[in-house]
Scaffold this motif. Structure first.
Motif: not given
Length: 775
Positions: A672-680, A707-717, A725-731
């Motif tokens: 993965i290059n040039g991006i951290r907003t991804v979901v594996l 409580v509405d907890r959400h994160l938008s703009g993640l790119i599907v990989v 199961c899925i993975g995404g970057y910390y933090p």
């Protein structure tokens, strides 16, 4: 640069590591100085790596560093400076819009700064003014038991850690949360019940004598690359290395040693894992139960046929308690249920059991893949159970090995940085310094967050770290953080926590570990403890980044003189002049392990603090090692079960970051290059849910607390990860984790299994379309 994704086919290490090292030293402008510094990296009379806590060997390699170590060195020695002029140009509101990487790129902080609400900027102040106002604010806190928190990151030296806990307890509380609360607190709770100590039992020599390695939820390629050297040597000796991890991590598959000219020129690589089992997120408890059940079955079958025992019955009888109950529980487990909960086939677990049953001394290695679950404590105890079954604790070449992250996170706990008063000899500390140390349990990280949300905390002192970015529930915590009266950020570089100022907020920059710390008594030295419990000296070698920097120790001492009542037994002036005086106090508080401190810390390999379980002395309630039988196989009882539309998210680090410090936006080993907003995601889940590779999506936490907890703009990989199961970057993904979603018993945030749903942000697809990763 346009984000791209292409599966990484090469081994860990190799030329990719060399190029990455070259890129960062050039970017930070330290090509010459980094080379000089690295010649003393992890060397006797040098400095201990300021990245991870992996072992500093007695006989170091000529280049005793890894890719991550070089990045940490370049990050600290950077030629770039973040001066008051930078803050004059940028408001705090503007800087909050920057990402984590770009916040740290301006370089080392050079002056103490105070937040000015009228201009929304940080402005320079004198050290005297800063310390005087902070002292005044700490005095003004009415409820000192709950109103003030003293946090520290794992890079703090033993000497500074000791003074910090002394300061907090003289102030009146045990509110000493640290980075361990967020990662290996589970270990500190689980292991004392099982074996009587909260740290591992193995040293570097054990890796040279082991005959089997069991790996659970730890990724050395990205998190502790120097560990790959003993793993490579073990593999080359024919030692089986059996890995359980949801993702196929390159560092656990293949390694090409960048310090070997022959390997670099020929491309000869080493296989690391001999078996690799992709357990589901949260499935380790069931997997360990399956392995244990298979080992026990092999034992029962062998005895029934008149064969030898598979278990070490003499060890179990002499040294343990609780085995019969545990064995009955294992026999009662249903294979279909174990397969369903682990995501593995029975044959996978039995294959591991066969190798383990035939092996000699075995080491069990684990990381946050075990600790950061609701049932993390029981899961760690299950791995200990597996080792106890065959007598694999307290013998050479065997033992339990929790791999710590921060370079001195284990040392600061040894020095008393803990919210648990029972873990430090407070009677002795009180007698030594003439006061009654508080006995009320303090706040750990989660409890500090809960107290901040309630409005109980008024002052928060951060001795290093990036607390607000590292904790869960950003959407709830960040607004609450802004309501604090006092926030003190002791840093070397700017980070996001400093951009959420309370009413009174300071940035206080300090000397780094690689820098010379000069006092009236001459250059001072420090000490740290590695993941094997060995304590080493540390000598800085470069002039500080600014003449306006002071040491953490001087800051603590100057502040203590203004905050605390005069006490002739606490010699703050002596401590900040000669750090050997601090080590004398440490030796008086901890005489069993820290006698002759001044000389022993310079021994090759350091000196190992006392580890009773290593010699089969069990400081448990029963005086024996304890088989702990779990209550159930569910790892996440506080959250909904995974269904058709619910996926389990695990948070990850890239190989281009260290905790919240982001060195770059390339995750080389995952392609993965040039991006951290991804979901594996698994390809089948992408298709099943009607999504496309490259599509932007929103993750939303499944919870019933309103409580509405959400994160938008993640790119599907599309990635090689178990279905469901899925993975995404910390933090970045911490916003999805509720504060209350933590390990039972330890309150370590359960970041490795967060139930979420996934929703399309529209039909747009990132071009070029990303490829699918296969092993």
């Amino acid at each position: 640069m346009k984000p791209t994704y292409k599966p990484y086919r090469l081994p860990s290490g190799g030329w990719g590591s060399a190029r990455s090292v070259g890129n960062i030293v050039r970017r930070e402008g330290v090509i010459g100085s980094a080379g000089i510094a690295l010649s003393r990296h992890n060397k006797v009379d040098g400095y201990q790596c300021n990245s991870c806590a992996w072992v500093k060997p007695a006989s170091p390699l000529p280049f005793e560093f890894c890719e991550n170590g070089v990045k940490a060195v370049a990050w600290e020695l950077t030629a770039h400076r973040c001066t008051p002029a930078f803050f004059a140009e940028h408001t705090v509101t503007e800087l909050r819009g920057w990402d984590d990487y770009h916040l740290e790129q301006p370089g080392r902080l050079t002056h103490p700064l105070r937040y000015d609400a009228a201009t929304d900027k940080y402005v320079p102040v004198s050290w005297g003014h800063a310390i005087e106002e902070i002292a005044r604010e700490l005095h003004a806190v009415e409820d000192k038991l709950k109103g003030t928190v003293f946090y520290s990151s794992g890079r703090l030296s033993n000497e500074a850690s000791y003074l910090y806990q002394l300061f907090a307890r003289l102030y009146g509380n045990n509110n000493l949360p640290d980075s361990s609360n967020m990662c290996h607190e589970t270990t500190s709770v689980a292991q004392p019940v099982s074996i009587g100590q909260g740290v591992g039992t193995v040293d570097l020599g054990d890796f040279g004598q082991t005959e089997c390695l069991l790996f659970f939820g730890q990724n050395p390629g990205s998190n502790s690359p120097r560990m790959l050297h003993p793993l490579q040597e073990a593999s080359q000796r024919g030692v089986p290395i059996i890995t359980y991890n949801p993702l196929r991590e390159r560092g656990l598959e293949r390694f090409l040693n960048p310090q070997s000219p022959t390997e670099m020129l020929t491309g000869k690589e080493t296989r690391i894992s001999s078996q690799y089992h992709q357990v589901e997120n949260g499935g380790d408890l069931a997997a360990l139960a399956g392995i244990g059940k298979a080992v026990l079955s092999a034992h029962d079958e062998s005895l029934a046929k008149g064969g030898p025992a598979v278990l070490d019955l003499a060890f179990i009888a002499e040294h343990t308690q609780g085995f019969d109950r545990y064995a009955d529980w294992l026999r009662a487990q249903d294979w279909d249920e174990l397969e369903r909960r682990s995501g593995l086939h029975r044959a996978d677990m039995e294959a591991t059991a066969r190798v383990y049953a035939a092996a000699g001394p075995t080491i069990g290695i684990y990381g946050m893949g075990l600790t950061q679950h609701r049932a993390g404590v029981e899961t760690v105890q299950m791995l200990v159970n597996l080792l106890l079954m065959r007598g694999n604790i307290g013998r050479r070449g065997a033992g339990i090995c929790p791999v710590r992250g921060h370079s001195n996170v284990q040392g600061q706990r040894t020095m008393g940085v803990t919210e648990k008063p029972e873990l430090f000899p407070l009677d002795r500390l009180g007698e030594q310094f003439g006061f009654v140390a508080p006995r009320e349990p303090g706040f750990n990280t989660v409890e500090a967050c809960e107290a901040i949300l309630k409005g109980e905390v008024k002052a928060f002192v951060m001795l290093g770290g990036n607390f607000v970015r590292a904790i869960p529930d950003h959407g709830q915590m960040e607004p609450a953080w802004r309501r604090l009266r006092l926030t003190v950020n002791v840093l070397t570089k700017l980070n996001r926590s400093a951009l959420l100022p309370g009413e009174v907020s300071y940035i206080l920059p300090v000397i780094g570990r690689l820098e010379k710390d000069e006092t009236a008594a001459g250059q001072q030295v420090l000490s740290m403890e590695d993941t094997s419990g060995c304590v080493h000296g540390n000598r800085g070698l470069r002039a500080p980044a600014s003449t306006h920097l002071i040491s953490e120790i001087r800051l603590l001492c100057e502040l203590a003189k203004q905050v605390l009542p005069a006490n002739e037994k606490v010699r703050w002036d002596a401590y900040m002049t000669d750090y050997a005086e601090i080590r004398k106090e440490i030796a008086a508080t901890l005489p069993e392990g820290f006698h002759d401190y001044e000389t022993r810390m310079w021994e090759p390999g350091g000196f190992q603090r006392d580890l009773p379980a290593k010699r089969r002395e069990w400081r448990t309630e029963s005086g024996r090692a304890q088989f702990v039988t779990p209550e159930a196989l569910d790892e996440d009882l506080d959250m909904p079960a995974v269904g058709h539309d619910v996926l389990r998210l695990m948070t990850l680090r890239s190989n281009d970051q260290f905790n919240t410090t982001v060195y770059g936006y390339d995750d080389r080993f995952r392609g993965i290059n040039g991006i951290r907003t991804v979901v594996l995601m698994n390809r089948s889940d992408i298709d099943r849910l009607g999504l496309k590779v490259g599509q932007a999506v929103t993750l939303r936490t499944v919870a019933d607390d309103g409580v509405d907890r959400h994160l938008s703009g993640l790119i599907v990989v599309a990635y090689d990860i178990p279905g469901g199961c899925i993975g995404g970057y910390y933090p970045e993904c911490n916003v999805l984790m509720p504060v209350w979603h933590y390990a039972v018993g330890s309150k370590t945030p359960a970041a490795k299994s967060i139930p979420v749903t996934i929703h399309s942000d529209g039909d747009a697809v990132l071009e070029p379309q990303m490829e699918y990763a296969t092993g």
